[in-house]
Design a protein around this motif. Structure first.
Motif, PDB file in Angstrom:
ATOM      1  N   THR A  11       0.837  -1.198   0.000  1.00  0.00           N
ATOM      2  CA  THR A  11       0.000   0.000   0.000  1.00  0.00           C
ATOM      3  C   THR A  11       0.871   1.245   0.000  1.00  0.00           C
ATOM      4  OG1 THR A  11      -0.132  -0.073   2.414  1.00  0.00           O
ATOM      5  CG2 THR A  11      -1.928  -1.117   1.175  1.00  0.00           C
ATOM      6  N   LEU A  12       0.294   2.315  -0.492  1.00  0.00           N
ATOM      7  CA  LEU A  12       1.008   3.585  -0.526  1.00  0.00           C
ATOM      8  C   LEU A  12       0.978   4.233   0.854  1.00  0.00           C
ATOM      9  CD1 LEU A  12      -0.372   4.912  -3.921  1.00  0.00           C
ATOM     10  CD2 LEU A  12       1.979   4.212  -3.474  1.00  0.00           C
ATOM     11  N   GLU A  13       2.143   4.588   1.351  1.00  0.00           N
ATOM     12  CA  GLU A  13       2.250   5.268   2.635  1.00  0.00           C
ATOM     13  C   GLU A  13       2.255   6.785   2.461  1.00  0.00           C
ATOM     14  OE1 GLU A  13       2.740   3.607   5.900  1.00  0.00           O
ATOM     15  OE2 GLU A  13       1.660   2.254   4.553  1.00  0.00           O
ATOM     16  N   GLN A  14       2.847   7.233   1.357  1.00  0.00           N
ATOM     17  CA  GLN A  14       2.978   8.668   1.134  1.00  0.00           C
ATOM     18  C   GLN A  14       3.169   8.937  -0.349  1.00  0.00           C
ATOM     19  OE1 GLN A  14       6.172  10.468   3.361  1.00  0.00           O
ATOM     20  NE2 GLN A  14       6.267  12.243   2.008  1.00  0.00           N
ATOM     21  N   VAL A  15       2.508   9.984  -0.848  1.00  0.00           N
ATOM     22  CA  VAL A  15       2.713  10.450  -2.220  1.00  0.00           C
ATOM     23  C   VAL A  15       2.823  11.971  -2.177  1.00  0.00           C
ATOM     24  CG1 VAL A  15       1.813  10.612  -4.568  1.00  0.00           C
ATOM     25  CG2 VAL A  15       1.417   8.534  -3.226  1.00  0.00           C
ATOM     26  N   ALA A  16       3.852  12.502  -2.793  1.00  0.00           N
ATOM     27  CA  ALA A  16       4.028  13.953  -2.858  1.00  0.00           C
ATOM     28  C   ALA A  16       4.341  14.344  -4.295  1.00  0.00           C
ATOM     29  CB  ALA A  16       5.148  14.402  -1.937  1.00  0.00           C
ATOM     30  N   VAL A  17       3.504  15.192  -4.857  1.00  0.00           N
ATOM     31  CA  VAL A  17       3.741  15.766  -6.181  1.00  0.00           C
ATOM     32  C   VAL A  17       3.916  17.268  -5.981  1.00  0.00           C
ATOM     33  CG1 VAL A  17       2.845  16.101  -8.510  1.00  0.00           C
ATOM     34  CG2 VAL A  17       2.342  13.992  -7.278  1.00  0.00           C
TER      35      VAL A  17
END
Length: 397
Positions: A59-65
């Motif tokens: 699973t994704l823990e963190q996404v930053a764009v």
């Protein structure tokens, strides 16, 4: 462009540009796979597609764009296996960092960079009504005008948001290819004394062939007290209420009738739900609107300087001061369509009213057209909603 799939357990960056292949010499099934679209190094990413990050085997823990260090809005899926950003600014460079974790606790941190396609033509907003921080009436519509015709109205309308402290039900209506209007449902108004914010998240919205919005726009304004005016042209009386309570009334003289053009008696006041549109002190009123020069007295020519005039339609109707007809006010209709009022009452109303206050007139055979000024509440709710490109209602709140 194909995305970049990464298996590293430490920070890594792309491998071959837009290759769409797994990066790393040996895959580890216990490490989550992370895919970023657009792929690393892409220089012509479609702004309307945004950024999509997915995780397999975890699973994704963190996404930053980010764009120039500032974060880009996005939403995580409920199962945390995917994340999607909003639309992106055309001709801009973005950076992406994503962290995923497997059920066994192993993580993968992924970095990528890409650039979006430049817009051949730009869509922008050239006018918004009401004004910034303006205090307005409970019937106030939000009117948005674009700099060019909008081909994909669904995409653009999807980017328009209205938020209010007290929820209301409303809908957008496209009057033409460049103008869209929001109002509340028939029989309802904005709740008084609250803040309303309009936001157009246009950056990256594709409105036509290689035509994109390049920036977002926000406009805040405030709804004031509920000012309501009800007028009967038969009893020649105007009643003003504030938040449901009567505070003032006076005799008026409405349109006398008698000038029929193409089946319409242009001297009759229109019956229906008007909204106040603006104020003029003085207003210059002439007979030119009916094709008669002011100096042609034989055919009804006139030119008058009218103090304390509040416009309620585009067909020349005002609530205004008229000292010369005080003898008729409350007794007889003698005007060319306006609501002649005593000077003191007209001055008070001029100072008291907001733009967007409802003025409901009854008693004449001439019906107000839904597009005569801001008379949008004259249109049935079903028809108004059909004027939305998305054919839907909107709940603010």
């Amino acid at each position: 462009m194909a995305g970049v799939v990464l298996l590293f357990t430490t920070a890594c960056s792309g491998g071959e540009k837009d290759s769409g292949v797994t990066v790393g010499e040996k895959g580890d099934a216990t490490v989550p796979q992370v895919t970023i679209n657009p792929g690393n190094g892409n220089t012509k990413a479609k702004p309307e597609d945004g950024v999509v990050v997915t995780a397999a085997g975890g699973t994704l823990e963190q996404v930053a764009v980010t764009l120039k260090g500032k974060p880009v809005d996005g939403a995580m899926a409920a199962d945390k296996t995917s994340w999607k950003s909003r639309t992106l600014r055309p001709g801009a460079k973005y950076q992406v960092t994503a962290v995923a974790k497997s059920p066994k606790g192993k993580t993968a941190t992924v970095n990528a960079a890409f650039a979006t396609l430049k817009a051949a033509s730009e869509l922008s907003i050239v006018d918004i009504t009401p004004n910034k921080n303006e205090k307005v009436g409970v019937g106030m519509p939000i009117q948005v005008t674009f700099n060019r015709p909008v081909a994909d109205k669904k995409a653009v309308e999807s980017a328009l948001q209205v938020k209010s402290a007290t929820p209301a039900t409303g809908a957008w209506f496209w009057t033409n290819d460049t103008t869209v209007i929001f109002r509340t449902k028939n029989g309802t108004w904005w709740a008084p004394n609250q803040q309303v914010t309009f936001t157009a998240k246009l950056a990256g919205v594709r409105s036509g062939k290689r035509t994109y919005g390049v920036s977002d726009v926000t406009r805040g304004f405030r709804i004031g007290d509920e000012h309501m005016v009800k007028v009967s042209t038969k009893t020649h009386k105007l009643v003003a209420t504030k938040n449901g309570k009567k505070i003032r009334s006076w005799g008026i003289s409405a349109g006398k009738g008698g000038r029929v053009v193409n089946g319409v008696d242009t001297y009759l006041t229109t019956s229906g739900i008007h909204l106040t549109m603006g104020k003029e002190n003085p207003a210059i009123m002439t007979s030119e609107w009916m094709g008669v020069k002011p100096d042609d007295k034989a055919n009804g020519g006139y030119k008058e300087v009218i103090p304390h005039a509040v416009r309620i339609s585009n067909s020349g109707e005002y609530i205004h001061s008229m000292a010369a007809t005080t003898w008729a006010q409350g007794r007889q209709n003698v005007s060319h369509g306006c609501l002649n009022s005593p000077p003191a009452a007209a001055r008070w109303y001029y100072q008291w009213s907001y733009r967007g206050d409802p003025v409901i007139i009854t008693g004449t055979k001439r019906k107000l057209d839904p597009m005569n000024g801001w008379s949008y509440y004259q249109m049935s709710w079903d028809r108004w909603v059909k004027g939305s490109a998305l054919d839907r209602t909107v709940t603010t709140g």
